[in-house]
Design an enzyme around this catalytic site. Sequence first.
Site, short mmCIF file in Angstrom:
data_model
loop_
_atom_site.label_atom_id
_atom_site.label_comp_id
_atom_site.label_asym_id
_atom_site.label_seq_id
_atom_site.Cartn_x
_atom_site.Cartn_y
_atom_site.Cartn_z
N MET B 41 0.85 -1.20 0.00
CA MET B 41 0.00 0.00 0.00
C MET B 41 0.89 1.25 0.00
O MET B 41 0.42 2.34 0.36
CB MET B 41 -0.95 -0.01 1.21
CG MET B 41 -1.90 -1.22 1.19
SD MET B 41 -3.50 -0.92 1.96
CE MET B 41 -3.01 -0.53 3.65
N GLY B 42 2.14 1.11 -0.43
CA GLY B 42 3.04 2.25 -0.49
C GLY B 42 3.56 2.63 0.88
O GLY B 42 3.53 1.82 1.81
N HIS B 48 9.44 -3.48 3.50
CA HIS B 48 9.18 -3.70 2.07
C HIS B 48 10.47 -4.00 1.32
O HIS B 48 10.50 -4.86 0.43
CB HIS B 48 8.53 -2.45 1.46
CG HIS B 48 7.19 -2.11 2.03
ND1 HIS B 48 6.98 -1.04 2.85
CD2 HIS B 48 5.98 -2.72 1.91
CE1 HIS B 48 5.70 -0.99 3.19
NE2 HIS B 48 5.07 -2.00 2.65
N GLY B 165 4.78 -9.94 4.19
CA GLY B 165 5.48 -9.85 5.47
C GLY B 165 4.75 -10.63 6.55
O GLY B 165 3.52 -10.57 6.65
N ASP B 168 1.89 -9.31 9.30
CA ASP B 168 0.45 -9.54 9.15
C ASP B 168 0.22 -11.04 9.04
O ASP B 168 -0.10 -11.56 7.97
CB ASP B 168 -0.07 -8.79 7.93
CG ASP B 168 0.12 -7.28 8.07
OD1 ASP B 168 -0.43 -6.71 9.04
OD2 ASP B 168 0.85 -6.69 7.27
N SER B 203 6.29 -0.80 10.22
CA SER B 203 4.93 -0.65 9.71
C SER B 203 4.78 0.78 9.21
O SER B 203 5.33 1.71 9.81
CB SER B 203 3.92 -0.89 10.83
OG SER B 203 2.65 -0.37 10.48
N ARG B 205 2.29 2.45 9.51
CA ARG B 205 1.50 3.17 10.52
C ARG B 205 2.37 3.67 11.68
O ARG B 205 1.89 4.47 12.48
CB ARG B 205 0.37 2.28 11.05
CG ARG B 205 -0.75 2.09 10.04
CD ARG B 205 -1.99 1.46 10.66
NE ARG B 205 -3.10 1.44 9.73
CZ ARG B 205 -3.42 0.40 8.95
NH1 ARG B 205 -2.69 -0.70 8.99
NH2 ARG B 205 -4.45 0.46 8.13
#
Lengths: 297, 297
Positions: B41-42, B48, B165, B168, B203, B205
Amino acid sequence: MGDAEARIHAAEAETLSAHRSDPDAEPTTPRVATLGFVPTMGALHDGHATLIERAREQNDVVAVSIFVNPLQFGPGEDYDKYPRQPDEDLALLREYGVDIVFIPELEVMYPGGEPLVRVSSGRLGTMFEGAARPGHFDGVLTVVNKLFNVVVAAAGPHRGRAYFGQKDAQQVALVQRMVADFAIPLVVCPVAIVRDDDGLAMSSRNSYLDPEERKAALVLSRTLALLREEGLSRGYAGIDVDAARERISDRDGVDLEYLEIVDPKTFEAPVENSERATALAAIRVGGTRLIDNMDVI
Amino acid sequence: MGDAEARIHAAEAETLSAHRSDPDAEPTTPRVATLGFVPTMGALHDGHATLIERAREQNDVVAVSIFVNPLQFGPGEDYDKYPRQPDEDLALLREYGVDIVFIPELEVMYPGGEPLVRVSSGRLGTMFEGAARPGHFDGVLTVVNKLFNVVVAAAGPHRGRAYFGQKDAQQVALVQRMVADFAIPLVVCPVAIVRDDDGLAMSSRNSYLDPEERKAALVLSRTLALLREEGLSRGYAGIDVDAARERISDRDGVDLEYLEIVDPKTFEAPVENSERATALAAIRVGGTRLIDNMDVI
């Protein structure tokens, strides 16, 4: 299987050599082998033959699957008594010149029991046939998506065509919707209903009908044909659906489940920019449920 | 794109010529080009980068998608404020040597609005993260299945690997389940969690956390590490989950949502023949929800 693979390879080799023979030629789109796929539940009839013929005309290789999919039968439906005749079916498929036949055992399609992750057919899957048969279309789409991944994907993306009979109009609409929503790289080809001489739409379930029931069942196709005539001659507004419903209900031994005119993409009432309007109906004759449909404009 | 295609074609051409050079040679399995796919999701981070590196090591061509998928966000979740930084992301992907980047607009992924036909994640999709975020995993699987059909299918069946990953964990389990249940012809490759030096699992977030919150959030990974130590030294029975829950709840500014030890395939309590047992937890720190997990046996 060997023949089919040889045919794919031959087609690809041709493509390659045609491509290489003249290095100065304009590049053209290479012609690659295509696969036509006809998923069935067996008990093959002339309706299936028409699907296979169309697949044969349009593709290099034709694959047919036979699998009576338990996911799309509800409790109390005819999963156990659904006609199974693999030997006759295989003989027919040989006659039709089909290259690949996929007849998986239950344990091959659903190892470890029924799948946890499934396809959900959404609102369109809860209307008409979906209202009468809760979960039916989720089961249909779940197995069709899997068959696409097993059978059609092997040909490569955008090399597959899948053939479905227009008798199951809602199934056709949902498979087309799934292919669009999931971006499945193949083309869905609906094929017109094949009818017996008396007008009854061909169905494996017609074998359940005794001669009296079969005669009674004809009210379905005849009533749809009247609606079509009304629509073609007088336009959409001139169609008397209530009279048609009465005509079917009045027939001894026949129970009408529904008769509606819909846009066959959305299964909602047709609107001004609908491309088509289709009368679709379901009846019960004795213990047998039959569906049929015809375009009325 | 051109480069990537050239690389696939070169790999195939090599295969063909190797195959043809000696007609008497033993037939060998041809080596075909493979595609490694990393859906994101960028807001790319080192987690990543690790997925992409792994994809690069194992495949001829690497594709990355960036798409903030609205279907997997519930009402009131952070869809609107989810970090979006396409320019930085693209610069990173160039640096990482990624061949194909797929950054679809919303209208490309969902033309005509949200899809009608979707993937249903079943019971496993209603547990833990699915209980906290109803519909989340249906949205995840719906977009992942579509990305597989668009990006990975282009490489051909059994030529694709998709990298996810392990942070999750439930997503990994569900994607693996979907690939099995749908017979999607690619391999799912889970990749171990990447942590910052202080132990916090990476993350996108994490960017929501202020310095105080970030410090508080460390109780999550530290507690999981203690559970892992207990499990490895004393065995499964020696793990004190209640004490671990208390440890997290006692931390100022942190709310514990759940902490459980599960079999990471079923997300039920581990049983005798479970291959692994994983402690997984979700906490809230200020307005931010964080998840993490570690194997404890």
